[in-house]
Motif scaffolding. Sequence first.
Motif, PDB file in Angstrom:
ATOM      1  N   ASP A  65       0.827  -1.217   0.000  1.00  0.00           N
ATOM      2  CA  ASP A  65       0.000   0.000   0.000  1.00  0.00           C
ATOM      3  C   ASP A  65       0.857   1.261   0.000  1.00  0.00           C
ATOM      4  O   ASP A  65       0.522   2.243  -0.663  1.00  0.00           O
ATOM      5  N   GLU A  66       1.947   1.234   0.735  1.00  0.00           N
ATOM      6  CA  GLU A  66       2.829   2.397   0.808  1.00  0.00           C
ATOM      7  C   GLU A  66       3.435   2.716  -0.562  1.00  0.00           C
ATOM      8  O   GLU A  66       3.581   3.883  -0.927  1.00  0.00           O
ATOM      9  N   ASP A  67       3.771   1.669  -1.329  1.00  0.00           N
ATOM     10  CA  ASP A  67       4.308   1.890  -2.671  1.00  0.00           C
ATOM     11  C   ASP A  67       3.276   2.548  -3.575  1.00  0.00           C
ATOM     12  O   ASP A  67       3.604   3.409  -4.389  1.00  0.00           O
ATOM     13  N   MET A  69       0.807   4.508  -2.529  1.00  0.00           N
ATOM     14  CA  MET A  69       0.649   5.889  -2.073  1.00  0.00           C
ATOM     15  C   MET A  69       1.810   6.772  -2.539  1.00  0.00           C
ATOM     16  O   MET A  69       1.612   7.944  -2.851  1.00  0.00           O
ATOM     17  N   ASN A  70       3.018   6.217  -2.591  1.00  0.00           N
ATOM     18  CA  ASN A  70       4.199   6.987  -2.991  1.00  0.00           C
ATOM     19  C   ASN A  70       4.373   7.085  -4.503  1.00  0.00           C
ATOM     20  O   ASN A  70       5.211   7.853  -4.971  1.00  0.00           O
ATOM     21  N   ALA A  71       3.597   6.352  -5.262  1.00  0.00           N
ATOM     22  CA  ALA A  71       3.792   6.276  -6.711  1.00  0.00           C
ATOM     23  C   ALA A  71       3.239   7.478  -7.472  1.00  0.00           C
ATOM     24  O   ALA A  71       3.553   7.659  -8.636  1.00  0.00           O
ATOM     25  N   ASN A  72       2.409   8.302  -6.851  1.00  0.00           N
ATOM     26  CA  ASN A  72       1.819   9.444  -7.541  1.00  0.00           C
ATOM     27  C   ASN A  72       1.164   9.005  -8.851  1.00  0.00           C
ATOM     28  O   ASN A  72       1.516   9.463  -9.935  1.00  0.00           O
ATOM     29  N   SER A  78       2.589   6.288 -15.216  1.00  0.00           N
ATOM     30  CA  SER A  78       3.000   6.177 -13.812  1.00  0.00           C
ATOM     31  C   SER A  78       2.587   4.833 -13.223  1.00  0.00           C
ATOM     32  O   SER A  78       3.311   4.247 -12.421  1.00  0.00           O
ATOM     33  N   MET A  82       5.220   1.873 -11.857  1.00  0.00           N
ATOM     34  CA  MET A  82       5.119   1.252 -10.545  1.00  0.00           C
ATOM     35  C   MET A  82       5.097  -0.273 -10.658  1.00  0.00           C
ATOM     36  O   MET A  82       5.792  -0.978  -9.928  1.00  0.00           O
TER      37      MET A  82
END
Length: 100
Positions: A65-67, A69-72, A78, A82
């Motif tokens: 999940d953090e990846d 959220m950080n992927a924009n 995009s 990811m």
Amino acid sequence: MDRLSDSELTVKIKDAIIRVLDLDLDHERLTDDISLYSSVVRMDSLTLLQLLVTLEREFNVEIDDEDVMNANLDNVGSLIAMIRQAVTGGGVASESGRTA
């Protein structure tokens, strides 16, 4: 899974996007600069979740999940970047690499 070239991986990801979101276009017309939230793709939080689960299964990876959220994630490119990072081991752990 055999190692895919970047172009093969891109096609597989775009095909999954088209299939999961039931889009009426082929992967050549789904360009990297198209917004995920445009009238063409029509992504929302539920379809993003469906798509990520499908991609995790197809590529045998786990996307944290953090990846996400950080992927924009704002456009098709995009999202592809990811997933490419997850598949090639660039920071997102594969399921076989996880420790309990």
